[in-house]
Design an enzyme around this catalytic site. Sequence first.
Site, PDB file in Angstrom:
ATOM      1  N   GLU A 163       9.837  -8.335  -3.363  1.00 12.15           N
ATOM      2  CA  GLU A 163      10.613  -7.203  -2.804  1.00 12.15           C
ATOM      3  C   GLU A 163       9.791  -7.127  -1.433  1.00 12.15           C
ATOM      4  O   GLU A 163       8.761  -6.615  -1.309  1.00 12.15           O
ATOM      5  CB  GLU A 163      10.251  -5.769  -3.479  1.00 12.15           C
ATOM      6  CG  GLU A 163      10.833  -5.965  -5.137  1.00 12.15           C
ATOM      7  CD  GLU A 163      12.284  -5.920  -5.077  1.00 12.15           C
ATOM      8  OE1 GLU A 163      12.879  -5.198  -4.156  1.00 12.15           O
ATOM      9  OE2 GLU A 163      13.047  -6.007  -6.198  1.00 12.15           O
ATOM     10  N   LEU A 164      10.797  -7.283  -0.465  1.00  8.06           N
ATOM     11  CA  LEU A 164      10.275  -7.241   0.991  1.00  8.06           C
ATOM     12  C   LEU A 164      10.965  -6.320   1.908  1.00  8.06           C
ATOM     13  O   LEU A 164      11.280  -5.036   1.376  1.00  8.06           O
ATOM     14  CB  LEU A 164      10.688  -8.633   1.353  1.00  8.06           C
ATOM     15  CG  LEU A 164      10.160  -9.839   0.582  1.00  8.06           C
ATOM     16  CD1 LEU A 164      10.689 -11.211   1.104  1.00  8.06           C
ATOM     17  CD2 LEU A 164       8.745  -9.966   0.345  1.00  8.06           C
ATOM     18  N   GLY A 166       5.795  -6.715  -0.653  1.00  7.09           N
ATOM     19  CA  GLY A 166       4.899  -6.571   0.604  1.00  7.09           C
ATOM     20  C   GLY A 166       5.978  -6.981   1.600  1.00  7.09           C
ATOM     21  O   GLY A 166       7.269  -6.832   1.722  1.00  7.09           O
ATOM     22  N   GLY A 167       5.449  -7.234   3.081  1.00  7.33           N
ATOM     23  CA  GLY A 167       6.215  -7.874   4.049  1.00  7.33           C
ATOM     24  C   GLY A 167       6.995  -9.268   3.959  1.00  7.33           C
ATOM     25  O   GLY A 167       6.314 -10.026   3.065  1.00  7.33           O
ATOM     26  N   TRP A 220       0.734  -1.276  -0.202  1.00  6.36           N
ATOM     27  CA  TRP A 220      -0.009  -0.128   0.126  1.00  6.36           C
ATOM     28  C   TRP A 220       0.766   1.371  -0.049  1.00  6.36           C
ATOM     29  O   TRP A 220       0.285   2.434  -0.142  1.00  6.36           O
ATOM     30  CB  TRP A 220      -1.051   0.196   1.179  1.00  6.36           C
ATOM     31  CG  TRP A 220      -0.536  -0.341   2.435  1.00  6.36           C
ATOM     32  CD1 TRP A 220      -0.600  -1.707   3.270  1.00  6.36           C
ATOM     33  CD2 TRP A 220       0.338   0.440   3.431  1.00  6.36           C
ATOM     34  NE1 TRP A 220       0.003  -1.691   4.412  1.00  6.36           N
ATOM     35  CE2 TRP A 220       0.807  -0.578   4.602  1.00  6.36           C
ATOM     36  CE3 TRP A 220       0.803   1.687   3.307  1.00  6.36           C
ATOM     37  CZ2 TRP A 220       1.386  -0.041   5.502  1.00  6.36           C
ATOM     38  CZ3 TRP A 220       1.638   2.087   4.352  1.00  6.36           C
ATOM     39  CH2 TRP A 220       1.833   1.172   5.493  1.00  6.36           C
ATOM     40  N   ASN A 221       2.044   1.258   0.358  1.00  6.28           N
ATOM     41  CA  ASN A 221       2.710   2.578   0.572  1.00  6.28           C
ATOM     42  C   ASN A 221       3.163   3.539  -0.649  1.00  6.28           C
ATOM     43  O   ASN A 221       3.215   4.549  -0.658  1.00  6.28           O
ATOM     44  CB  ASN A 221       3.991   2.214   1.285  1.00  6.28           C
ATOM     45  CG  ASN A 221       5.114   1.470   0.504  1.00  6.28           C
ATOM     46  OD1 ASN A 221       4.872   0.431  -0.010  1.00  6.28           O
ATOM     47  ND2 ASN A 221       6.415   1.935   0.680  1.00  6.28           N
ATOM     48  N   GLU A 265      11.046  -4.761  11.497  1.00  7.83           N
ATOM     49  CA  GLU A 265      10.614  -3.501  10.687  1.00  7.83           C
ATOM     50  C   GLU A 265       9.294  -3.102  11.354  1.00  7.83           C
ATOM     51  O   GLU A 265       8.185  -3.729  11.596  1.00  7.83           O
ATOM     52  CB  GLU A 265      10.285  -4.107   9.309  1.00  7.83           C
ATOM     53  CG  GLU A 265       9.785  -2.683   8.374  1.00  7.83           C
ATOM     54  CD  GLU A 265       9.677  -3.422   6.998  1.00  7.83           C
ATOM     55  OE1 GLU A 265       8.754  -4.431   6.853  1.00  7.83           O
ATOM     56  OE2 GLU A 265       9.811  -2.557   5.934  1.00  7.83           O
ATOM     57  N   CYS A 309      10.124   0.925   2.332  1.00 10.68           N
ATOM     58  CA  CYS A 309      10.889  -0.501   2.475  1.00 10.68           C
ATOM     59  C   CYS A 309      12.455  -0.110   2.967  1.00 10.68           C
ATOM     60  O   CYS A 309      12.925  -0.794   3.390  1.00 10.68           O
ATOM     61  CB  CYS A 309      10.593  -1.162   1.384  1.00 10.68           C
ATOM     62  SG  CYS A 309      11.248  -0.552   0.078  1.00 10.68           S
ATOM     63  N   LYS A 362      -2.655  -7.210  -8.324  1.00 12.55           N
ATOM     64  CA  LYS A 362      -3.487  -7.341  -7.144  1.00 12.55           C
ATOM     65  C   LYS A 362      -2.809  -6.127  -6.235  1.00 12.55           C
ATOM     66  O   LYS A 362      -2.031  -6.539  -5.688  1.00 12.55           O
ATOM     67  CB  LYS A 362      -3.472  -8.700  -6.585  1.00 12.55           C
ATOM     68  CG  LYS A 362      -4.552  -9.040  -5.413  1.00 12.55           C
ATOM     69  CD  LYS A 362      -4.908  -8.188  -4.477  1.00 12.55           C
ATOM     70  CE  LYS A 362      -4.356  -8.269  -3.221  1.00 12.55           C
ATOM     71  NZ  LYS A 362      -4.584  -7.304  -2.114  1.00 12.55           N
TER      72      LYS A 362
HETATM   73  P1  NAP Z   1       1.532  -7.143   3.055  1.00 17.38           P
HETATM   74  O1  NAP Z   1       0.681  -7.193   4.155  1.00 17.38           O
HETATM   75  O2  NAP Z   1       2.811  -8.336   2.791  1.00 17.38           O
HETATM   76  O3  NAP Z   1       0.779  -7.042   1.835  1.00 17.38           O
HETATM   77  C1  NAP Z   1       1.461  -7.166   0.424  1.00 17.38           C
HETATM   78  C2  NAP Z   1       0.470  -7.349  -0.526  1.00 17.38           C
HETATM   79  O4  NAP Z   1       0.152  -8.678  -0.463  1.00 17.38           O
HETATM   80  C3  NAP Z   1      -0.825  -6.486  -0.598  1.00 17.38           C
HETATM   81  O5  NAP Z   1      -1.486  -6.401  -1.572  1.00 17.38           O
HETATM   82  C4  NAP Z   1      -1.606  -7.770   0.264  1.00 17.38           C
HETATM   83  O6  NAP Z   1      -2.986  -7.716   0.163  1.00 17.38           O
HETATM   84  C5  NAP Z   1      -1.039  -8.996  -0.446  1.00 17.38           C
HETATM   85  N1  NAP Z   1      -1.266 -10.311   0.303  1.00 17.38           N
HETATM   86  C6  NAP Z   1      -1.463 -10.314   1.399  1.00 17.38           C
HETATM   87  N2  NAP Z   1      -1.733 -11.642   1.663  1.00 17.38           N
HETATM   88  C7  NAP Z   1      -1.532 -12.581   0.587  1.00 17.38           C
HETATM   89  C8  NAP Z   1      -1.789 -13.786   0.054  1.00 17.38           C
HETATM   90  N3  NAP Z   1      -2.118 -14.678   0.915  1.00 17.38           N
HETATM   91  N4  NAP Z   1      -1.615 -14.243  -1.039  1.00 17.38           N
HETATM   92  C9  NAP Z   1      -1.408 -13.186  -2.155  1.00 17.38           C
HETATM   93  N5  NAP Z   1      -1.374 -11.728  -1.665  1.00 17.38           N
HETATM   94  C10 NAP Z   1      -1.443 -11.450  -0.291  1.00 17.38           C
HETATM   95  O7  NAP Z   1       2.518  -5.733   3.048  1.00 17.38           O
HETATM   96  P2  NAP Z   1       1.933  -4.297   3.326  1.00 17.38           P
HETATM   97  O8  NAP Z   1       1.568  -4.073   4.791  1.00 17.38           O
HETATM   98  O9  NAP Z   1       0.835  -4.087   2.292  1.00 17.38           O
HETATM   99  O10 NAP Z   1       3.380  -3.536   2.724  1.00 17.38           O
HETATM  100  C11 NAP Z   1       4.334  -3.317   3.664  1.00 17.38           C
HETATM  101  C12 NAP Z   1       5.260  -4.133   3.360  1.00 17.38           C
HETATM  102  O11 NAP Z   1       6.025  -3.969   2.238  1.00 17.38           O
HETATM  103  C13 NAP Z   1       6.709  -3.727   4.055  1.00 17.38           C
HETATM  104  O12 NAP Z   1       7.207  -4.737   4.801  1.00 17.38           O
HETATM  105  C14 NAP Z   1       7.589  -2.820   3.306  1.00 17.38           C
HETATM  106  O13 NAP Z   1       8.942  -3.171   3.712  1.00 17.38           O
HETATM  107  C15 NAP Z   1       7.240  -3.785   2.209  1.00 17.38           C
HETATM  108  N6  NAP Z   1       7.798  -3.104   0.991  1.00 17.38           N
HETATM  109  C16 NAP Z   1       8.869  -3.413   0.278  1.00 17.38           C
HETATM  110  C17 NAP Z   1       9.336  -2.791  -0.921  1.00 17.38           C
HETATM  111  C18 NAP Z   1      10.557  -3.477  -1.562  1.00 17.38           C
HETATM  112  O14 NAP Z   1      10.535  -2.711  -2.822  1.00 17.38           O
HETATM  113  N7  NAP Z   1      11.237  -4.118  -1.046  1.00 17.38           N
HETATM  114  C19 NAP Z   1       8.604  -1.832  -1.519  1.00 17.38           C
HETATM  115  C20 NAP Z   1       7.373  -1.309  -0.716  1.00 17.38           C
HETATM  116  C21 NAP Z   1       6.902  -2.059   0.583  1.00 17.38           C
HETATM  117  P3  NAP Z   1      -3.867  -6.857   1.175  1.00 17.38           P
HETATM  118  O15 NAP Z   1      -3.374  -5.586   1.387  1.00 17.38           O
HETATM  119  O16 NAP Z   1      -5.230  -6.848   0.538  1.00 17.38           O
HETATM  120  O17 NAP Z   1      -3.794  -7.980   2.291  1.00 17.38           O
END
Ligand code: NAP
Length: 495
Positions: free
Chosen positions: A253-254, A231-232, A154-155, A388, A287, A178
């Site tokens: 990308e975590l 995502g996370g 979402w960020n 984090e 991130c 998605k």
């Molecule tokens: P998240 O909870 O892991 O969710 C990421 C994405 O995955 C969302 O679209 C989420 O949908 C989806 N998702 C959740 N459960 C899933 C499943 N079982 N199967 C498939 N998709 C699923 O992360 P977040 O809270 O949105 O984002 C924050 C994290 O992203 C932080 O850890 C940050 O460091 C990381 N991030 C990394 C980078 C990079 O480039 N390394 C860049 C930006 C952010 P829902 O939102 O609908 O649950």
Amino acid sequence: MSELVKHKMFIGGEWVEPSSGEYLESFNPFTGKPWALIPRGKAEDAKRAVAAAKQAFTSGPWPKMNATQRGALLRKLGDLIAANAERLAQLEVRDNGKLIAEMLAQLRYIPQWYYYFGGLADKIQGSVIPSDKPDMFNYTRYEPIGPCVLITAWNSPLLLLAYKLGPCLAAGNTAILKPSEFTSASSLEFAKLVHEAGFPPGVFNVATGLGAEIGEALVTHPDVVKVAFTGGSVTGSHVYQTAAKDLKRVTLELGGKSPNIVFEDAVIDDAVKGAVSGIFAATGQTCVAGSRLLLHEKIYEPFMDKLLALAKTARMGDPSSMETQVGPVTTRPQYEKVLRYIDIGKDGGATCVLGGHAAQRQECGEGWFVEPTIFTDVKNSMRIAQEEVFGPVLSVIKFKDDEEAIEIGNDVVFGLAAGVWTQNVRRAIKVTERLQAGTVWVNTYRAVSFMSPFGGYKRSGLGRENGQDAIKEYLQVKSVWISTAADVPNPFVMR
Ligand code: NAP
């Protein structure tokens, strides 16, 4: 409820209702109130989206287009994003709580991804292999892989999408996006531009809903060949394991816990700005946040004085004002998580020298604001230094020499980014070599570009986005052998 803007999903070139008929509320983080309704897609919708992407990949105009034509479409899309940058930026401010100043800059920059990968589309070349076998001609060609699922956090929804969609489409694949359930509006608006650019139906689809529902259904769908996930780390690991069952390709990308290291010979004023930019810009929701500030003990006191003085001036409030420097936290669960981590820091023995609570300023209204927070007396083993937070919370750790700085810097499970502040070139190079991070910045922080590889070491990810090689994550190589011999030799012997 009736005033809320009701969105549809974009599947197969059409705007469709979710099969469940259910919607999720999308909130404005500055008001804490819902403003839009996002379709709650489920397994049935995932099937529709994958079927559309598969059909577009295998038949119709898309597979017939050559790479130059695909590139032209991507560049047209870049132009449309540029023309709509202000509108998309305002939408992101409303849905995401991002600062207008940052979003305007980001939206004006995002077209570059589509120009770059559009330009790269027709420069992907196989090679003629100098065959060791007589009468044999051998060459390679790079081919697209098929329908890809792109999952974004979402960020920064549209920036994270650009990292994936540019190379995905340039390579000739089709995509199902998605986005996060919390910030889907800009991705749906973006789909209108993809349509306007002239991409054939089904080449790009947006399937919204919960990660555990439609996200899971997309990752497990047998016709999906690749998942590009941001995502996370916990979700990323789950997605990786799920995708492995069908041997799907995965890039991840975590998260991160990046060290921002200031040596005693640094230009202190610059490094102070770098520390602030590393953790308080984007409300710490990046991130690459420099969430661990490593300070050489000799400069610790004067540095902290300047850091606190600057951090105290951060203007919080309405993200749609160009003057605002720290906006709200994007989601309520994240807001609560950040406050929990502040308690964890306090309970763990760190000293809170700035902030340490939700903001109670008039200019923050009912929004989800957390005061910029700084902890000192942090040991790197504390949870506040290891995990984090993804919010405006900084852990400050002292070090005595280069060895110790490197050791502390690397002593986390993550390896996404690091900052190094020094005027000594030799030290900059030596320390940079030894830091376990996919990106290292020297005397700067948070620089990214479409042309520079981005990704994580250790548990911060797998694979790379951006830069020329990123397109290979969306291609497969075929080796073609052609015999030029006059006859077929002994069939029982390998050639
Ligand atoms: P998240 O909870 O892991 O969710 C990421 C994405 O995955 C969302 O679209 C989420 O949908 C989806 N998702 C959740 N459960 C899933 C499943 N079982 N199967 C498939 N998709 C699923 O992360 P977040 O809270 O949105 O984002 C924050 C994290 O992203 C932080 O850890 C940050 O460091 C990381 N991030 C990394 C980078 C990079 O480039 N390394 C860049 C930006 C952010 P829902 O939102 O609908 O649950």
